[in-house]
Motif scaffolding. Structure first.
Motif, PDB file in Angstrom:
ATOM      1  N   ARG A   1      24.195  53.095  45.629  1.00 26.51           N
ATOM      2  CA  ARG A   1      22.962  53.736  45.138  1.00 26.51           C
ATOM      3  C   ARG A   1      21.739  53.008  45.684  1.00 26.51           C
ATOM      4  N   THR A   2      21.808  51.686  45.741  1.00 22.90           N
ATOM      5  CA  THR A   2      20.693  50.910  46.283  1.00 22.90           C
ATOM      6  C   THR A   2      20.504  51.219  47.761  1.00 22.90           C
ATOM      7  N   ALA A   3      21.588  51.365  48.497  1.00 26.90           N
ATOM      8  CA  ALA A   3      21.491  51.723  49.919  1.00 26.90           C
ATOM      9  C   ALA A   3      20.798  53.071  50.073  1.00 26.90           C
ATOM     10  N   GLY A   4      21.140  54.022  49.219  1.00 26.30           N
ATOM     11  CA  GLY A   4      20.487  55.326  49.246  1.00 26.30           C
ATOM     12  C   GLY A   4      19.011  55.229  48.897  1.00 26.30           C
ATOM     13  N   ASP A   5      18.684  54.369  47.927  1.00 27.97           N
ATOM     14  CA  ASP A   5      17.284  54.156  47.558  1.00 27.97           C
ATOM     15  C   ASP A   5      16.489  53.641  48.754  1.00 27.97           C
ATOM     16  N   ILE A   6      17.007  52.597  49.394  1.00 29.74           N
ATOM     17  CA  ILE A   6      16.304  51.997  50.537  1.00 29.74           C
ATOM     18  C   ILE A   6      16.142  53.024  51.660  1.00 29.74           C
ATOM     19  N   GLU A   7      17.169  53.819  51.883  1.00 27.91           N
ATOM     20  CA  GLU A   7      17.088  54.856  52.913  1.00 27.91           C
ATOM     21  C   GLU A   7      15.967  55.856  52.591  1.00 27.91           C
ATOM     22  N   ARG A   8      15.867  56.273  51.328  1.00 27.56           N
ATOM     23  CA  ARG A   8      14.794  57.190  50.922  1.00 27.56           C
ATOM     24  C   ARG A   8      13.418  56.532  51.052  1.00 27.56           C
ATOM     25  N   TRP A   9      13.337  55.261  50.684  1.00 25.32           N
ATOM     26  CA  TRP A   9      12.060  54.560  50.788  1.00 25.32           C
ATOM     27  C   TRP A   9      11.601  54.485  52.246  1.00 25.32           C
ATOM     28  N   GLU A  10      12.526  54.227  53.140  1.00 28.71           N
ATOM     29  CA  GLU A  10      12.188  54.174  54.567  1.00 28.71           C
ATOM     30  C   GLU A  10      11.798  55.554  55.091  1.00 28.71           C
TER      31      GLU A  10
ATOM     32  N   THR B   1       7.099  46.452  46.203  1.00 31.18           N
ATOM     33  CA  THR B   1       5.879  47.075  45.715  1.00 31.18           C
ATOM     34  C   THR B   1       5.446  48.068  46.773  1.00 31.18           C
ATOM     35  N   GLY B   2       4.706  49.062  46.379  1.00 35.87           N
ATOM     36  CA  GLY B   2       4.231  49.988  47.384  1.00 35.87           C
ATOM     37  C   GLY B   2       3.740  51.289  46.808  1.00 35.87           C
ATOM     38  N   LEU B   3       3.634  52.264  47.699  1.00 36.53           N
ATOM     39  CA  LEU B   3       3.069  53.567  47.387  1.00 36.53           C
ATOM     40  C   LEU B   3       4.111  54.648  47.589  1.00 36.53           C
ATOM     41  N   SER B   4       4.069  55.655  46.728  1.00 41.64           N
ATOM     42  CA  SER B   4       4.982  56.788  46.872  1.00 41.64           C
ATOM     43  C   SER B   4       4.363  58.017  46.218  1.00 41.64           C
ATOM     44  N   VAL B   5       4.897  59.162  46.576  1.00 37.48           N
ATOM     45  CA  VAL B   5       4.486  60.414  45.954  1.00 37.48           C
ATOM     46  C   VAL B   5       5.394  60.628  44.738  1.00 37.48           C
ATOM     47  N   PRO B   6       4.832  60.693  43.533  1.00 36.88           N
ATOM     48  CA  PRO B   6       5.644  60.792  42.308  1.00 36.88           C
ATOM     49  C   PRO B   6       6.126  62.226  42.048  1.00 36.88           C
TER      50      PRO B   6
ATOM     51  N   GLU C   1      10.305  57.848  53.413  1.00 34.13           N
ATOM     52  CA  GLU C   1       8.950  58.129  52.950  1.00 34.13           C
ATOM     53  C   GLU C   1       7.924  57.477  53.872  1.00 34.13           C
ATOM     54  N   TRP C   2       8.226  56.272  54.356  1.00 39.79           N
ATOM     55  CA  TRP C   2       7.335  55.642  55.330  1.00 39.79           C
ATOM     56  C   TRP C   2       7.147  56.561  56.531  1.00 39.79           C
ATOM     57  N   ASP C   3       8.250  57.098  57.039  1.00 40.35           N
ATOM     58  CA  ASP C   3       8.197  57.941  58.237  1.00 40.35           C
ATOM     59  C   ASP C   3       7.470  59.256  57.969  1.00 40.35           C
ATOM     60  N   GLU C   4       7.661  59.824  56.775  1.00 40.35           N
ATOM     61  CA  GLU C   4       7.072  61.125  56.450  1.00 40.35           C
ATOM     62  C   GLU C   4       5.622  61.041  55.980  1.00 40.35           C
ATOM     63  N   GLU C   5       5.297  60.026  55.201  1.00 39.03           N
ATOM     64  CA  GLU C   5       3.984  59.954  54.554  1.00 39.03           C
ATOM     65  C   GLU C   5       3.029  58.939  55.196  1.00 39.03           C
ATOM     66  N   GLY C   6       3.583  57.980  55.945  1.00 33.77           N
ATOM     67  CA  GLY C   6       2.743  56.924  56.498  1.00 33.77           C
ATOM     68  C   GLY C   6       2.507  55.782  55.525  1.00 33.77           C
ATOM     69  N   PHE C   7       3.190  55.823  54.401  1.00 34.84           N
ATOM     70  CA  PHE C   7       3.190  54.731  53.425  1.00 34.84           C
ATOM     71  C   PHE C   7       4.527  54.774  52.712  1.00 34.84           C
ATOM     72  N   GLY C   8       4.798  53.728  51.946  1.00 36.19           N
ATOM     73  CA  GLY C   8       6.061  53.670  51.231  1.00 36.19           C
ATOM     74  C   GLY C   8       6.159  52.399  50.415  1.00 36.19           C
ATOM     75  N   LEU C   9       7.388  52.065  50.063  1.00 36.54           N
ATOM     76  CA  LEU C   9       7.635  50.848  49.291  1.00 36.54           C
ATOM     77  C   LEU C   9       7.924  49.703  50.248  1.00 36.54           C
ATOM     78  N   PHE C  10       7.159  48.638  50.109  1.00 31.22           N
ATOM     79  CA  PHE C  10       7.354  47.428  50.900  1.00 31.22           C
ATOM     80  C   PHE C  10       8.438  46.555  50.280  1.00 31.22           C
ATOM     81  N   ALA C  11       9.296  45.987  51.098  1.00 29.12           N
ATOM     82  CA  ALA C  11      10.121  44.869  50.648  1.00 29.12           C
ATOM     83  C   ALA C  11       9.174  43.684  50.490  1.00 29.12           C
ATOM     84  N   VAL C  12       9.324  42.923  49.407  1.00 31.99           N
ATOM     85  CA  VAL C  12       8.458  41.767  49.166  1.00 31.99           C
ATOM     86  C   VAL C  12       9.287  40.507  49.325  1.00 31.99           C
TER      87      VAL C  12
END
Length: 177
Positions: A45-54, A79-84, A56-67
């Motif tokens: 599930r975490t792998a799927g989460d990270i894949e979706r977060w990445e 932390t980061g930005l996403s469309v809710p 979003e970066w490609d689609e929106e130009g922002f996303g969740l940063f690994a800290v």
């Protein structure tokens, strides 16, 4: 590649070796108690989460940063930005969020990373407004939201899980980076 350095943190895109430490964070009941239904997440599930977060970066130009902690190189969370999209009543909107391993709580990392993310939203991505959505009772997140200068906008109900949510907002044209 998008990276942000703060005095103690590196906010960056996700690497393959982030999966195991993020899965450890997702396996912690303390961390997950305020997320969705409160259930922990496994490695897949975490792998799927990270894949979706990445994505979003490609689609929106922002996303969740690994800290990452600069001092040790450890992954502390995100932390980061996403469309809710889960909360259609607030759309169109961009939300800031964070999730850190419990061993990193109480040290100001989430506030430091979130502050840098708001600066990124305004200065790098040109956003004029950001919201934050948190579960009522999550006092730690409420403290960070206040530190960011966000103000209450509404209280609503999670459309899937039925618990109350607070929505806060900040007008980034008035934000002082």
């Amino acid at each position: 590649m998008t990276e942000i350095r703060t005095p103690r943190l590196l906010l960056r895109r996700w690497h393959d070796d982030d999966l195991a430490p993020m899965a450890d964070i997702h396996a912690d009941l303390q961390v997950m108690r305020w997320i969705d239904d409160g259930a922990v997440r496994d490695l897949d599930r975490t792998a799927g989460d990270i894949e979706r977060w990445e994505e979003e970066w490609d689609e929106e130009g922002f996303g969740l940063f690994a800290v990452e902690l600069l001092a040790s190189g450890e992954l502390a969370g995100f932390t980061g930005l996403s469309v809710p999209e889960f909360l259609p009543e607030v759309l169109p909107a961009v939300a800031i969020s964070w999730r850190f391993g419990s061993q990193f709580w109480g040290q100001g990392y989430a506030s430091e990373a979130a502050q840098a993310t708001l600066e990124f939203a305004l200065q790098d991505r040109g956003l004029d407004r950001v919201i934050s959505i948190n579960r009522v009772g999550d006092d730690a997140s409420e403290n960070i939201i206040r530190k960011l200068g966000m103000v209450p906008e509404r209280t609503t109900v999670h459309p899937v899980y039925g618990y109350p949510l607070h929505v806060h907002t900040i007008d980034l044209t008035e934000f002082e980076a």
